[in-house]
Design a protein around this motif. Structure first.
Motif, PDB file in Angstrom:
ATOM      1  N   ARG A  49      38.194 -52.166  47.094  1.00 29.80           N
ATOM      2  CA  ARG A  49      38.068 -52.611  46.939  1.00 29.80           C
ATOM      3  C   ARG A  49      36.338 -52.184  46.202  1.00 29.80           C
ATOM      4  NH1 ARG A  49      39.654 -57.916  45.110  1.00 29.80           N
ATOM      5  NH2 ARG A  49      41.518 -58.702  45.794  1.00 29.80           N
ATOM      6  N   SER A  93      33.790 -58.037  42.842  1.00 31.58           N
ATOM      7  CA  SER A  93      34.753 -57.139  42.833  1.00 31.58           C
ATOM      8  C   SER A  93      35.762 -56.559  41.403  1.00 31.58           C
ATOM      9  CB  SER A  93      35.227 -56.980  44.859  1.00 31.58           C
ATOM     10  OG  SER A  93      36.011 -57.727  44.580  1.00 31.58           O
ATOM     11  N   ARG A 118      39.000 -53.815  42.435  1.00 37.59           N
ATOM     12  CA  ARG A 118      40.583 -54.360  43.202  1.00 37.59           C
ATOM     13  C   ARG A 118      41.326 -52.807  43.080  1.00 37.59           C
ATOM     14  NH1 ARG A 118      45.630 -55.151  43.760  1.00 37.59           N
ATOM     15  NH2 ARG A 118      46.531 -55.463  46.697  1.00 37.59           N
TER      16      ARG A 118
END
Length: 248
Positions: free
Chosen positions: A164, A175, A177
């Motif tokens: 992340r 964030s 991923r």
């Protein structure tokens, strides 16, 4: 760093982020000192609302910076790497000045709902005009926010095999991923910016177009040593060594 899986340094205290974690608390203290104890301002309902929201947000963010970024994770399956490592002295200059600018911008926001007191008499004019508020927020508050909170970092979860990227650090929670298979490790020369002076080599991780630093090797390390360190980091992070095309 020893070539041993048990010495990757997941525990301890990050000095730079410890300094940065203090800054939101200092901003709250500065706001409270001027607005509550100086006797020159009387906060109206909008001012109290802004002060309460801002104070709670700053305190929570400071606590989260310390808990999620300054303290290294005890879970050995979690690896935190920063785009740039900043020590306590550098953070004191960057985050410290940023906190001052942030304080000015937030003070202006609260001042928009506050009455000024002159010689014990309340002013009958608005403390801050909309145009002045906009300038203060955009020219001081926003740059200050970035100087305190903009710390891109990558969090590698070895168990979940995911990565992340947190542009504002883990404290603010935003964030993106990436699957762990996208992580590549490579080495490249490390130079002083805009000069021909070479300091050594840097082992880096790369996800998409984003890179981050893992280990600095000073001097002129032989290719065999660099390859060994790249391979070690690839094993440690469950990644792959990058090809020449991928590291470019």
């Amino acid at each position: 760093m020893a070539d041993d899986e048990g010495t990757r340094g997941f525990q301890g205290l990050h000095s730079g982020d410890t300094v940065r974690a203090v800054m939101p608390f200092l901003v709250v203290a500065g706001l409270a000192n001027f607005l509550l104890f100086s006797g020159n301002y009387r906060m109206e309902v909008p001012g109290w609302a802004w002060f309460s929201i801002i104070a709670v947000g700053l305190v929570v963010s400071g606590a989260r910076i310390f808990g999620l970024e300054a303290l290294r994770p005890r879970d050995r399956g979690i690896v935190i790497t920063r785009t740039r490592e900043l020590n306590a002295v550098v953070e004191l200059m960057i985050a410290g000045f940023g906190a001052f600018l942030l304080w000015l911008g937030l003070f202006a926001v609260i001042l928009s709902g506050t009455t000024e007191i002159w010689g014990g008499v309340a002013s009958d004019t608005t403390s801050l005009k909309p145009g002045e508020l906009a300038v203060a927020v955009l020219m001081m508050g926003l740059p200050g926010f970035y100087m305190v909170y903009w710390r891109p970092m990558f969090v590698v979860d070895l168990d979940a095999r995911t990565i992340r990227r947190y542009p504002f650090g883990r404290a603010l929670g935003m964030s993106r991923r990436f699957p762990g298979k996208e992580l590549r490790i490579f080495a490249e020369g490390y130079w002083i910016t805009n000069t021909g002076r070479r300091l050594g080599d840097m082992i880096r991780g790369k996800v998409g177009k984003n890179t981050f630093e893992l280990e600095f090797i000073p001097g002129h390390a032989p290719p065999e040593q660099l390859s060994a360190r790249v391979a070690w980091w690839a094993r440690a992070l469950d990644a792959q060594a990058a090809s020449d095309a991928e590291s470019a």
